[in-house]
Design a protein around this motif. Sequence first.
Motif, PDB file in Angstrom:
ATOM      1  N   ILE A 236      70.577  13.543  10.919  1.00  0.00           N
ATOM      2  CA  ILE A 236      70.579  12.547  11.946  1.00  0.00           C
ATOM      3  C   ILE A 236      69.634  11.347  11.439  1.00  0.00           C
ATOM      4  O   ILE A 236      69.105  10.295  12.417  1.00  0.00           O
ATOM      5  N   GLY A 237      69.059  11.359  10.498  1.00  0.00           N
ATOM      6  CA  GLY A 237      68.294  10.236   9.976  1.00  0.00           C
ATOM      7  C   GLY A 237      66.935  10.297   9.930  1.00  0.00           C
ATOM      8  O   GLY A 237      66.228  11.189  10.730  1.00  0.00           O
ATOM      9  N   TRP A 238      66.049   9.553   9.146  1.00  0.00           N
ATOM     10  CA  TRP A 238      64.514   9.760   8.838  1.00  0.00           C
ATOM     11  C   TRP A 238      63.874   9.689  10.160  1.00  0.00           C
ATOM     12  O   TRP A 238      62.769   9.937  10.476  1.00  0.00           O
ATOM     13  N   PRO A 239      64.365   8.439  11.009  1.00  0.00           N
ATOM     14  CA  PRO A 239      63.479   8.203  12.236  1.00  0.00           C
ATOM     15  C   PRO A 239      63.425   9.424  13.191  1.00  0.00           C
ATOM     16  O   PRO A 239      62.007   9.915  13.767  1.00  0.00           O
ATOM     17  N   TRP A 240      64.305  10.415  13.310  1.00  0.00           N
ATOM     18  CA  TRP A 240      64.107  11.818  13.770  1.00  0.00           C
ATOM     19  C   TRP A 240      63.026  12.679  13.374  1.00  0.00           C
ATOM     20  O   TRP A 240      62.644  13.742  13.912  1.00  0.00           O
TER      21      TRP A 240
ATOM     22  N   LEU B  40      61.278  14.254  16.738  1.00  0.00           N
ATOM     23  CA  LEU B  40      61.342  15.404  16.975  1.00  0.00           C
ATOM     24  C   LEU B  40      59.817  15.999  17.723  1.00  0.00           C
ATOM     25  O   LEU B  40      59.808  17.083  18.241  1.00  0.00           O
ATOM     26  N   ASN B  41      58.933  15.372  17.408  1.00  0.00           N
ATOM     27  CA  ASN B  41      57.347  15.639  17.838  1.00  0.00           C
ATOM     28  C   ASN B  41      57.477  15.624  19.534  1.00  0.00           C
ATOM     29  O   ASN B  41      56.727  16.115  20.031  1.00  0.00           O
TER      30      ASN B  41
ATOM     31  N   CYS C  13      56.626   5.028  14.628  1.00  0.00           N
ATOM     32  CA  CYS C  13      57.137   5.609  13.641  1.00  0.00           C
ATOM     33  C   CYS C  13      58.486   5.532  13.455  1.00  0.00           C
ATOM     34  O   CYS C  13      59.406   4.928  12.498  1.00  0.00           O
ATOM     35  N   GLY C  14      59.304   6.150  14.514  1.00  0.00           N
ATOM     36  CA  GLY C  14      60.811   6.293  14.475  1.00  0.00           C
ATOM     37  C   GLY C  14      61.354   4.745  14.611  1.00  0.00           C
ATOM     38  O   GLY C  14      62.537   4.527  14.070  1.00  0.00           O
TER      39      GLY C  14
END
Length: 469
Positions: free
Chosen positions: A174-178, A182-183, A105-106
């Motif tokens: 730090i942006g939407w991919p994180w 973070l999982n 997803c990231g």
Amino acid sequence: MSSLAATATPPADAGGTRSPWPVFWIASVAVFLVSLDSTLLFAAFGSLRAAFPAATAADMSWVLNAYTVVYAAMLIPSGGLADAHGRKRVFMIGVVLFLAASAACGMAGSVGWLIAARVLQAIGAALLTPASLSLVLAAFPASRRAVAVSLWGAVGALAAAVGPSLGSLVVDSIGWPWAFYLNLPLGALSLWFGARLLGEVRRPEARRPLDLVGMSLLIVGVGAITLAIVQSESPSWRRDELLMAGALGLVALIGFVLWARHAPAPLLDLALFRSRTYRYVNLATLAFGTAFAMMFFTFFFYMAQIWHYSLPQAGLAVTPGPLLVMPSAILTGRLAARHGHRPFLVGGALVYACSGLWFLLVPGVEPAYLTQWLPGLLLSGIGVGMVLPSLSGAAVMGLPAQHYAVGSAVNQATRQIGAVLGVALTVLLLGHAQLQRADFDAVYALHVGLALLTGLLCLAVNTKPAAKA
């Protein structure tokens, strides 16, 4: 039960030779991530739209809803897989798949890639969730299960409640991919300790073929109805096409029920619903799951477009409500073990209705957080803490041990279907540009109505322990 005992390694079961709490925390970390992911993207929704400017709000809603529809449909067979093939094995496979899909997803470079990765993430989440609760139930003696289930539900409720505030901080920093990356560290910890400390529990006699027909009917039914709702204002869809989609969804859901009544090994065992408590708990879960999803999605629409808060400001503003979820759930779980879940379900639903009424009547167009928003937010935190864990606990309280995984999976799936409807309704009502204060009235009126419906349905719930002679 004899088969269960014969195939289980008892790391912390009713015999109590070892503490059940390591099992609880390993299982809860994974469920925390799943629940966190279910609401964290509410905060990231605006950033995702900016990252993929060609996509409409209705299109982007499928980043949320594709996950939720597949998660709901897969939860039920996953409960049976955990019972039959090993709860630890299915739990560990689910965690691995969830983490791999989170990384995908990231790295997504298109909306299609992101949605596909979210579907894989949903499958992993569905595998680990019922297995997690089954591991917890097997680890605790019967006298302590009410508290354990309430705490397990509280972890999920806290994660779902914290998701938007944490998501706003992460996405803005730090942006939407994180929001997905973070999982990875927490999931890795759950894998490491799970491999070392969890004991296997399986019931070979519970093995049954996967009901692909039932799964397909459920996915088509929920997906088609969601499509009809979220695209109802889209110029890309004609009214007759949307009516056909809605009708297809309804026919598919009716077909799902009919199939479940006659199939030799259906996805959903309708015998579970012979219990009056189980029936009404699941109806209440559907209503409350819809209201819960609407609440958080609406919060960020209001903060951004009416009060013009930045994303970090909105994330900080939502925090006090979630902080009340865990203490409310812990206290409720302890009291429910002695008095049953009904008073807390009904009382919590009324508190939650009061929070919706507050948001309907009090906040205006000028920011006044402490006086106009915080009181309603605190009420919502208390209400969620009382209701969500109690729904999970009441759903499994009267079930025999062999139905723990499937019974809890049905309840969790029902909540996810409610979340799909909540997101769809919110996008329908608020997904257009240049929102006005009056646009929120219908959403909050629905919030109040669904909360009151939850309380009304919970009047039929009876999990009060029998009086000892």
